[in-house]
Design an enzyme around this catalytic site. Sequence first.
Site, PDB file in Angstrom:
ATOM      1  CB  SER A   1      37.386  -7.590  50.509  1.00 60.62           C
ATOM      2  OG  SER A   1      36.538  -6.833  49.858  1.00 60.62           O
TER       3      SER A   1
ATOM      4  CE  LYS B   1      31.301   2.284  38.181  1.00 58.41           C
ATOM      5  NZ  LYS B   1      32.496   2.007  39.081  1.00 58.41           N
TER       6      LYS B   1
ATOM      7  CE1 TYR C   1      27.966   1.092  39.159  1.00 57.56           C
ATOM      8  CE2 TYR C   1      26.911   0.297  37.079  1.00 57.56           C
ATOM      9  CZ  TYR C   1      27.977   0.360  38.029  1.00 57.56           C
ATOM     10  OH  TYR C   1      29.239  -0.828  37.851  1.00 57.56           O
TER      11      TYR C   1
ATOM     12  CB  SER D   1      34.356   3.416  34.140  1.00 54.40           C
ATOM     13  OG  SER D   1      33.074   3.945  33.803  1.00 54.40           O
TER      14      SER D   1
HETATM   15  N1  NAP Z   1      30.348  -7.034  38.511  1.00 53.88           N
HETATM   16  C1  NAP Z   1      30.002  -6.297  37.422  1.00 53.88           C
HETATM   17  O1  NAP Z   1      29.297  -6.811  36.550  1.00 53.88           O
HETATM   18  C2  NAP Z   1      30.572  -4.963  37.021  1.00 53.88           C
HETATM   19  C3  NAP Z   1      30.217  -4.422  35.774  1.00 53.88           C
HETATM   20  C4  NAP Z   1      30.864  -3.053  35.492  1.00 53.88           C
HETATM   21  C5  NAP Z   1      31.544  -2.426  36.641  1.00 53.88           C
HETATM   22  N2  NAP Z   1      31.734  -2.963  37.809  1.00 53.88           N
HETATM   23  C6  NAP Z   1      32.743  -2.172  38.876  1.00 53.88           C
HETATM   24  O2  NAP Z   1      33.732  -3.034  39.356  1.00 53.88           O
HETATM   25  C7  NAP Z   1      33.999  -2.727  40.634  1.00 53.88           C
HETATM   26  C8  NAP Z   1      33.964  -3.716  41.320  1.00 53.88           C
HETATM   27  O3  NAP Z   1      32.771  -4.170  41.507  1.00 53.88           O
HETATM   28  P1  NAP Z   1      32.444  -5.538  41.947  1.00 53.88           P
HETATM   29  O4  NAP Z   1      31.403  -6.337  40.881  1.00 53.88           O
HETATM   30  O5  NAP Z   1      33.793  -6.602  41.939  1.00 53.88           O
HETATM   31  O6  NAP Z   1      31.681  -5.681  43.154  1.00 53.88           O
HETATM   32  P2  NAP Z   1      31.791  -6.329  44.666  1.00 53.88           P
HETATM   33  O7  NAP Z   1      32.069  -7.734  44.540  1.00 53.88           O
HETATM   34  O8  NAP Z   1      30.750  -5.933  45.361  1.00 53.88           O
HETATM   35  O9  NAP Z   1      33.007  -5.779  45.184  1.00 53.88           O
HETATM   36  C9  NAP Z   1      33.307  -4.380  45.765  1.00 53.88           C
HETATM   37  C10 NAP Z   1      34.303  -3.957  46.315  1.00 53.88           C
HETATM   38  O10 NAP Z   1      34.599  -2.536  46.397  1.00 53.88           O
HETATM   39  C11 NAP Z   1      34.921  -2.504  47.914  1.00 53.88           C
HETATM   40  N3  NAP Z   1      34.275  -1.149  48.408  1.00 53.88           N
HETATM   41  C12 NAP Z   1      33.115  -0.714  48.549  1.00 53.88           C
HETATM   42  N4  NAP Z   1      32.774   0.284  49.141  1.00 53.88           N
HETATM   43  C13 NAP Z   1      34.165   0.471  49.423  1.00 53.88           C
HETATM   44  C14 NAP Z   1      34.688   1.727  50.154  1.00 53.88           C
HETATM   45  N5  NAP Z   1      33.612   3.037  50.475  1.00 53.88           N
HETATM   46  N6  NAP Z   1      35.841   2.032  50.421  1.00 53.88           N
HETATM   47  C15 NAP Z   1      36.651   0.864  49.999  1.00 53.88           C
HETATM   48  N7  NAP Z   1      36.531   0.005  49.352  1.00 53.88           N
HETATM   49  C16 NAP Z   1      35.231  -0.336  49.278  1.00 53.88           C
HETATM   50  C17 NAP Z   1      34.775  -3.615  48.671  1.00 53.88           C
HETATM   51  O11 NAP Z   1      35.265  -3.867  49.729  1.00 53.88           O
HETATM   52  P3  NAP Z   1      34.754  -3.797  51.326  1.00 53.88           P
HETATM   53  O12 NAP Z   1      33.429  -4.106  51.661  1.00 53.88           O
HETATM   54  O13 NAP Z   1      35.905  -5.140  51.728  1.00 53.88           O
HETATM   55  O14 NAP Z   1      35.619  -2.787  51.932  1.00 53.88           O
HETATM   56  C18 NAP Z   1      34.679  -4.809  47.637  1.00 53.88           C
HETATM   57  O15 NAP Z   1      36.031  -5.151  47.663  1.00 53.88           O
HETATM   58  C19 NAP Z   1      33.003  -1.455  40.769  1.00 53.88           C
HETATM   59  O16 NAP Z   1      33.673  -0.292  40.665  1.00 53.88           O
HETATM   60  C20 NAP Z   1      31.881  -1.827  39.821  1.00 53.88           C
HETATM   61  O17 NAP Z   1      31.150  -0.582  39.746  1.00 53.88           O
HETATM   62  C21 NAP Z   1      31.260  -4.110  37.926  1.00 53.88           C
END
Ligand code: NAP
Length: 272
Positions: free
Chosen positions: A11, A147, A143, A129
């Site tokens: 989403s 990871k 966090y 991760s």
């Molecule tokens: N952005 C960065 O800089 C970055 C860097 C390294 C790693 N990551 C990793 O990338 C992944 C995605 O992060 P993002 O940056 O895209 O964050 P985001 O925009 O906050 O999106 C998080 C997503 O995870 C879903 N989610 C959260 N809790 C959940 C649960 N209990 N069950 C099912 N779905 C859940 C949310 O869906 P709903 O709220 O609609 O359920 C949303 O679609 C994460 O694992 C994060 O640790 C991100």
Amino acid sequence: MNQVVLVTGGSSGIGKSICLYLHEKGYIVYGTSRNPARYAHEVPFKLIALDVLDDTTITPALKTIIDAEGKLDVLVNNAGIGMLGSIEDSTAEEVKEVFETNVYGILRTCQAVLPHMRERKMGLIINVSSIAGYMGLPYRGIYSATKASVHMITEAMRMELKPYGVHACVVDPGDFATNISDNRKVAHAGRSGSVYMEEINRIEAMINAEVAHSSDPLLMGKAIEKIIRSSNPDINYLVGKPMQKLSILVRRLVPKKWFEKIIASHYNMPVK
Ligand SMILES: NC(=O)c1ccc[n+]([C@@H]2O[C@H](COP(=O)([O-])OP(=O)(O)OC[C@H]3O[C@@H](n4cnc5c(N)ncnc54)[C@H](OP(=O)(O)O)[C@@H]3O)[C@@H](O)[C@H]2O)c1
């Protein structure tokens, strides 16, 4: 026949970009959300209900896919949350909540799809991760720990699954411009008079600015598609800006205390 891909957390942010990219490329994509009705009208791919904290939502989600498509080829475990807080401030309950999503959540979805993949003697699991999983970042230690756990679990899983023709790998994003800052958990004590409060606020402003000015998550879609097309995926893939990827190499090459100084000075923290 087109490959069927399930992406948890479709989403928003990285997961949404992965779904959009794969959908464009002709894959049959199922993204998930805890509240699909809220986002379904915004996306061209299928968005189904799934909460990684709740097994009773995972089994029906998988059944929906198998009933409609007859198979699941790829699982991308992307759903995750950030956490900010000093180690001293973070309560066991708060830590548990982040591990529940970022670590146990991945275990739950893997355990649900693996019987199907093993039976078909094919399948791919991609666990998202982070570069933060290679280093204990100040005020993001919990966090980083979640990871790092994803790395270890995936390394072990790969070997266990090889005899069954199922592949597993990790993707480590650097910073990507998503909603992660808005959805990040913050240790409650860090907001209410903790000795670390000033530092936490300063670091939070810094990392929010870094995330806001970081890479387009569409890059993650491209990286994931490349992995899906690979016949023998690597153990892990770094995706992000060159300096972020270089940090992993620097960590391996320089003495640990030097690396600590590099990280501390990046965050304007005492280096001695
Ligand atoms: N952005 C960065 O800089 C970055 C860097 C390294 C790693 N990551 C990793 O990338 C992944 C995605 O992060 P993002 O940056 O895209 O964050 P985001 O925009 O906050 O999106 C998080 C997503 O995870 C879903 N989610 C959260 N809790 C959940 C649960 N209990 N069950 C099912 N779905 C859940 C949310 O869906 P709903 O709220 O609609 O359920 C949303 O679609 C994460 O694992 C994060 O640790 C991100």
